[in-house]
Design an enzyme around this catalytic site. Sequence first.
Site, PDB file in Angstrom:
ATOM      1  N   ARG A 291       9.536  -8.106  12.472  1.00 26.31           N
ATOM      2  CA  ARG A 291       8.177  -7.613  12.740  1.00 26.31           C
ATOM      3  C   ARG A 291       7.280  -7.786  11.530  1.00 26.31           C
ATOM      4  O   ARG A 291       6.080  -8.017  11.671  1.00 26.31           O
ATOM      5  CB  ARG A 291       8.239  -6.146  13.171  1.00 26.31           C
ATOM      6  CG  ARG A 291       8.785  -5.972  14.582  1.00 26.31           C
ATOM      7  CD  ARG A 291       8.747  -4.544  15.024  1.00 26.31           C
ATOM      8  NE  ARG A 291       9.469  -4.351  16.272  1.00 26.31           N
ATOM      9  CZ  ARG A 291      10.036  -3.219  16.649  1.00 26.31           C
ATOM     10  NH1 ARG A 291       9.959  -2.158  15.853  1.00 26.31           N
ATOM     11  NH2 ARG A 291      10.673  -3.119  17.798  1.00 26.31           N
TER      12      ARG A 291
ATOM     13  N   ASP B 185       0.847  -1.194   0.000  1.00 27.51           N
ATOM     14  CA  ASP B 185       0.000   0.000   0.000  1.00 27.51           C
ATOM     15  C   ASP B 185       0.883   1.244   0.000  1.00 27.51           C
ATOM     16  O   ASP B 185       1.560   1.535   0.982  1.00 27.51           O
ATOM     17  CB  ASP B 185      -0.900   0.010   1.232  1.00 27.51           C
ATOM     18  CG  ASP B 185      -1.802   1.238   1.271  1.00 27.51           C
ATOM     19  OD1 ASP B 185      -2.910   1.158   0.714  1.00 27.51           O
ATOM     20  OD2 ASP B 185      -1.387   2.264   1.843  1.00 27.51           O
TER      21      ASP B 185
ATOM     22  N   TYR C 103       3.583   9.930  -0.436  1.00 29.42           N
ATOM     23  CA  TYR C 103       4.656   9.425   0.428  1.00 29.42           C
ATOM     24  C   TYR C 103       6.037   9.707  -0.156  1.00 29.42           C
ATOM     25  O   TYR C 103       7.055   9.475   0.514  1.00 29.42           O
ATOM     26  CB  TYR C 103       4.510   7.912   0.637  1.00 29.42           C
ATOM     27  CG  TYR C 103       3.223   7.464   1.271  1.00 29.42           C
ATOM     28  CD1 TYR C 103       2.359   8.357   1.912  1.00 29.42           C
ATOM     29  CD2 TYR C 103       2.848   6.122   1.232  1.00 29.42           C
ATOM     30  CE1 TYR C 103       1.164   7.928   2.477  1.00 29.42           C
ATOM     31  CE2 TYR C 103       1.656   5.685   1.807  1.00 29.42           C
ATOM     32  CZ  TYR C 103       0.829   6.594   2.415  1.00 29.42           C
ATOM     33  OH  TYR C 103      -0.348   6.162   2.980  1.00 29.42           O
TER      34      TYR C 103
ATOM     35  N   VAL D 289       9.656  -1.590   9.166  1.00 28.29           N
ATOM     36  CA  VAL D 289      10.887  -1.656   8.385  1.00 28.29           C
ATOM     37  C   VAL D 289      11.755  -2.813   8.854  1.00 28.29           C
ATOM     38  O   VAL D 289      12.819  -3.055   8.285  1.00 28.29           O
ATOM     39  CB  VAL D 289      11.678  -0.327   8.475  1.00 28.29           C
ATOM     40  CG1 VAL D 289      10.842   0.821   7.936  1.00 28.29           C
ATOM     41  CG2 VAL D 289      12.117  -0.046   9.902  1.00 28.29           C
TER      42      VAL D 289
ATOM     43  N   LYS E  49       2.730  -1.052   9.107  1.00 28.36           N
ATOM     44  CA  LYS E  49       4.039  -0.679   8.577  1.00 28.36           C
ATOM     45  C   LYS E  49       5.127  -1.188   9.500  1.00 28.36           C
ATOM     46  O   LYS E  49       5.029  -1.044  10.724  1.00 28.36           O
ATOM     47  CB  LYS E  49       4.137   0.846   8.465  1.00 28.36           C
ATOM     48  CG  LYS E  49       5.559   1.358   8.192  1.00 28.36           C
ATOM     49  CD  LYS E  49       5.722   2.787   8.649  1.00 28.36           C
ATOM     50  CE  LYS E  49       7.188   3.177   8.697  1.00 28.36           C
ATOM     51  NZ  LYS E  49       7.374   4.528   9.247  1.00 28.36           N
TER      52      LYS E  49
END
Length: 294
Positions: free
Chosen positions: A255, A58, A63, A251, A249
């Site tokens: 995770r 997404d 962005y 990085v 989200k």
Amino acid sequence: MSEPSDLVVAAAAATMPRIRLNDGNRIPQIGLGVLRIDDEGVTPVVKAALAAGYRHIDGAAGYNNEAGVGRALAETGFNKGRRRRNLWLTTKLRDSEQGYDSALKAFDDSLAKLQVDYVDMYMIHWPTPFNWRSGDTWKAFVKLRKEERVKTLGVCNFLPEHLERLHDETGEWPAINQIELHPTWQQRNVVEFCKERGIAVEAYSPMARGADLNAGDGTIERIAKAHNVSPAQVILRWHIENGTIIIPKSVHVARQKENLDLFGFALTLEEHAAIDALDGPKRAGHDPLTFTYA
């Protein structure tokens, strides 16, 4: 709690629920959000997510990292052929480029940066009711859909009054409304309005940018311990059980994998109700009545 194995993550990705939309298309229920990642940094993040099993990315023109996403897709082969067909790619129109002609021009720019022939979903990023152009913008979106350069049309941050105005002007409901949605800001009136009209709900900031991990005086943490999962997985599982599309989200590869690993446990009715009870009066993000993401 240990990190999920690659096998567990692969199995979760392979069995990822897909939400059927009002246009017949099916979107993977979990995607990767790429807000606030710079253009250079987003390339390895997206590549890692694709390797972890994500098949839903997404993004947005606003962005300022579409070119970086495009590099990741090209370097992994997800920009064409069979891999491209197995990927759901979303981008969004800048608010400053709303309008018929400007939206068409902006879409061409996004497509070039993303290095693809089409996107799966194109979205109006904010309703900007103080400078409303969504009707004309939507007509441009319909043209792109007819040309098969966009499959699904969506909006973000639309309140019921904005959805009704768009429908009055175009005769269509969007397939998806992407809104700020998390345990302490559940927007139940917006969700109910959407569900009654066949509009799927997609949550951004599904954990209130981490703030909700500590919501309810330890409620989330207690539930996490009971299932031997993380607080983040508890919140994301709550969304999954609500039928909400989510785009957490991260990085960090560990995770990213953890955020996919939501299908080995289920909340009890009491646990789900306890999270429902965390709803509050204050959003973490911006007000759709006044904000624009230029």
